[in-house]
Write an enzyme that holds these catalytic residues in place. Structure first.
Site, PDB file in Angstrom:
ATOM      1  N   ILE A 173       0.831  -1.199   0.000  1.00 18.08           N
ATOM      2  CA  ILE A 173       0.000   0.000   0.000  1.00 18.08           C
ATOM      3  C   ILE A 173       0.866   1.250   0.000  1.00 18.08           C
ATOM      4  O   ILE A 173       0.619   2.199  -0.758  1.00 18.08           O
ATOM      5  CB  ILE A 173      -0.952   0.002   1.208  1.00 18.08           C
ATOM      6  CG1 ILE A 173      -1.939  -1.166   1.107  1.00 18.08           C
ATOM      7  CG2 ILE A 173      -1.718   1.320   1.301  1.00 18.08           C
ATOM      8  CD1 ILE A 173      -2.757  -1.402   2.356  1.00 18.08           C
ATOM      9  N   ILE A 193      -3.895   5.692   7.958  1.00 19.41           N
ATOM     10  CA  ILE A 193      -4.784   4.745   7.273  1.00 19.41           C
ATOM     11  C   ILE A 193      -4.439   3.313   7.671  1.00 19.41           C
ATOM     12  O   ILE A 193      -4.793   2.375   6.968  1.00 19.41           O
ATOM     13  CB  ILE A 193      -4.719   4.911   5.736  1.00 19.41           C
ATOM     14  CG1 ILE A 193      -3.295   4.718   5.211  1.00 19.41           C
ATOM     15  CG2 ILE A 193      -5.259   6.272   5.318  1.00 19.41           C
ATOM     16  CD1 ILE A 193      -3.205   4.634   3.697  1.00 19.41           C
ATOM     17  N   ARG A 225      -4.039   1.505  11.527  1.00 14.66           N
ATOM     18  CA  ARG A 225      -4.927   1.143  12.625  1.00 14.66           C
ATOM     19  C   ARG A 225      -4.859   2.251  13.668  1.00 14.66           C
ATOM     20  O   ARG A 225      -3.813   2.879  13.852  1.00 14.66           O
ATOM     21  CB  ARG A 225      -4.535  -0.202  13.249  1.00 14.66           C
ATOM     22  CG  ARG A 225      -4.801  -1.424  12.386  1.00 14.66           C
ATOM     23  CD  ARG A 225      -6.306  -1.647  12.200  1.00 14.66           C
ATOM     24  NE  ARG A 225      -6.605  -2.865  11.459  1.00 14.66           N
ATOM     25  CZ  ARG A 225      -6.733  -2.938  10.146  1.00 14.66           C
ATOM     26  NH1 ARG A 225      -6.543  -1.838   9.410  1.00 14.66           N
ATOM     27  NH2 ARG A 225      -7.039  -4.086   9.559  1.00 14.66           N
ATOM     28  N   GLU A 241     -13.336   2.209  17.344  1.00 13.74           N
ATOM     29  CA  GLU A 241     -14.129   2.610  16.182  1.00 13.74           C
ATOM     30  C   GLU A 241     -15.573   2.171  16.405  1.00 13.74           C
ATOM     31  O   GLU A 241     -15.824   0.983  16.586  1.00 13.74           O
ATOM     32  CB  GLU A 241     -13.578   1.975  14.898  1.00 13.74           C
ATOM     33  CG  GLU A 241     -12.224   2.519  14.502  1.00 13.74           C
ATOM     34  CD  GLU A 241     -11.639   1.815  13.282  1.00 13.74           C
ATOM     35  OE1 GLU A 241     -12.266   0.850  12.776  1.00 13.74           O
ATOM     36  OE2 GLU A 241     -10.563   2.218  12.831  1.00 13.74           O
ATOM     37  N   HIS A 280     -13.216   4.265   8.675  1.00 10.34           N
ATOM     38  CA  HIS A 280     -12.485   3.092   8.182  1.00 10.34           C
ATOM     39  C   HIS A 280     -12.997   2.679   6.794  1.00 10.34           C
ATOM     40  O   HIS A 280     -13.431   1.551   6.564  1.00 10.34           O
ATOM     41  CB  HIS A 280     -12.618   1.924   9.173  1.00 10.34           C
ATOM     42  CG  HIS A 280     -11.443   0.991   9.132  1.00 10.34           C
ATOM     43  ND1 HIS A 280     -10.919   0.383  10.247  1.00 10.34           N
ATOM     44  CD2 HIS A 280     -10.681   0.554   8.105  1.00 10.34           C
ATOM     45  CE1 HIS A 280      -9.894  -0.381   9.915  1.00 10.34           C
ATOM     46  NE2 HIS A 280      -9.736  -0.297   8.605  1.00 10.34           N
TER      47      HIS A 280
END
Length: 282
Positions: free
Chosen positions: A116, A196, A198, A227, A246
């Protein structure tokens, strides 16, 4: 039906995989996760039952990289703030002092240059950004050259130079609170933190203090801890913060590809073949 179950496809951390469930499924062979992060699983516990595990790194990387760049751009140009101004009943002109931060030519520091992180670097190159990265291992010279990235062996060097700091690491005991008070104080007072990965990778109490006191300029978060955040959490009240729930992997095509990748791993495991995305306990 417990004796018939041979595979579990985890979607959004459900069902909860604990000892009781594993003991109740004697013929379970594989657990396939709908995403990259595996911090919600006790990998050693699962492995102790002879169960294989897989994630879905190929399916999620592009969508998550897009989300990271979207947060960076939205924060830099204050899009959420100015959207509310533009649609307000009292709007009759654009405030001259609503100034964003120029992205082109700015320095982006990427913490975690895996699949990523590298795709974020590809996108940032198109915005003519200077790219620094910190990773456990340095990328190959040709990979660095392709995106114009410079390796920072020490995270401190990256934090001190970057205008935007993008956190893209897996949550492990080593990365929990990776960005804390000390790291935030190393950043520029005008810098933006984008997370982006955790929520627990960032010390949220330290982040709130840093944002309230001008230690850093802004934050854009796709992940928090927990969350969702409690509705009275101070992060929800700050103008220099953007929070999304998220959404990193949540595109129509990515969700379809995640399921395809999970099925591919499950079928491989059930047929005694190598799993394309097997995850081993560390």
């Amino acid at each position: 039906l417990s004796k018939k179950v041979q595979a579990i496809y985890l979607w959004w951390h459900k069902p909860v995989i604990d000892r009781e469930l594993l003991q109740s499924l004697p013929n379970l062979k594989v657990i396939a996760n709908s995403g990259v992060g595996m911090n919600h699983l006790d990998l050693k516990l699962v492995a102790s039952f002879g169960v294989k595990m897989a994630n879905a790194p190929r399916a999620v990387s592009s969508s998550t990289a897009d989300a990271g760049m979207a947060l960076l751009l939205a924060s830099a140009r204050r899009l959420v703030e100015v959207h509310h101004i533009a649609i307000s009943s009292s709007m009759d002109y654009c405030e001259a002092d609503i100034l964003g931060v120029k992205v082109s030519g700015a320095t982006l520091g990427i913490i975690g240059m895996g699949r990523i992180g590298y795709k974020i670097a590809l996108r940032a190159k198109a915005f003519e950004m200077k790219i620094l990265y910190h990773n456990r291992t340095q990328r190959k010279a040709q990979e660095e050259k392709a995106v114009g990235a410079t390796y920072c062996e020490k995270i401190d060097s990256l934090l001190q130079q970057a205008d935007f700091v993008m956190v893209v690491v897996s949550l492990t005991p080593q990365t929990c609170n990776l960005i804390g008070k000390r790291e935030l104080e190393l950043m520029k007072p005008t810098a933006t933190l984008i997370n982006i990965s955790r929520g627990a990778v960032v010390d949220q109490e330290a982040l709130v203090m840093a944002l309230q006191t001008g230690v850093i300029g802004a934050a854009a978060l796709d992940v928090t801890y927990p969350e969702p955040l409690p509705r009275d959490h101070p992060l929800l009240k700050l103008k220099n913060v953007i929070i999304t729930p998220h959404l990193g992997i949540k595109t129509d095509k990515a969700c379809y590809m995640i399921t395809e990748e999970a099925v591919e791993n499950i079928l491989a495991a059930l047929n005694g073949l190598p799993m394309p995305s097997e995850v081993l306990p560390s």
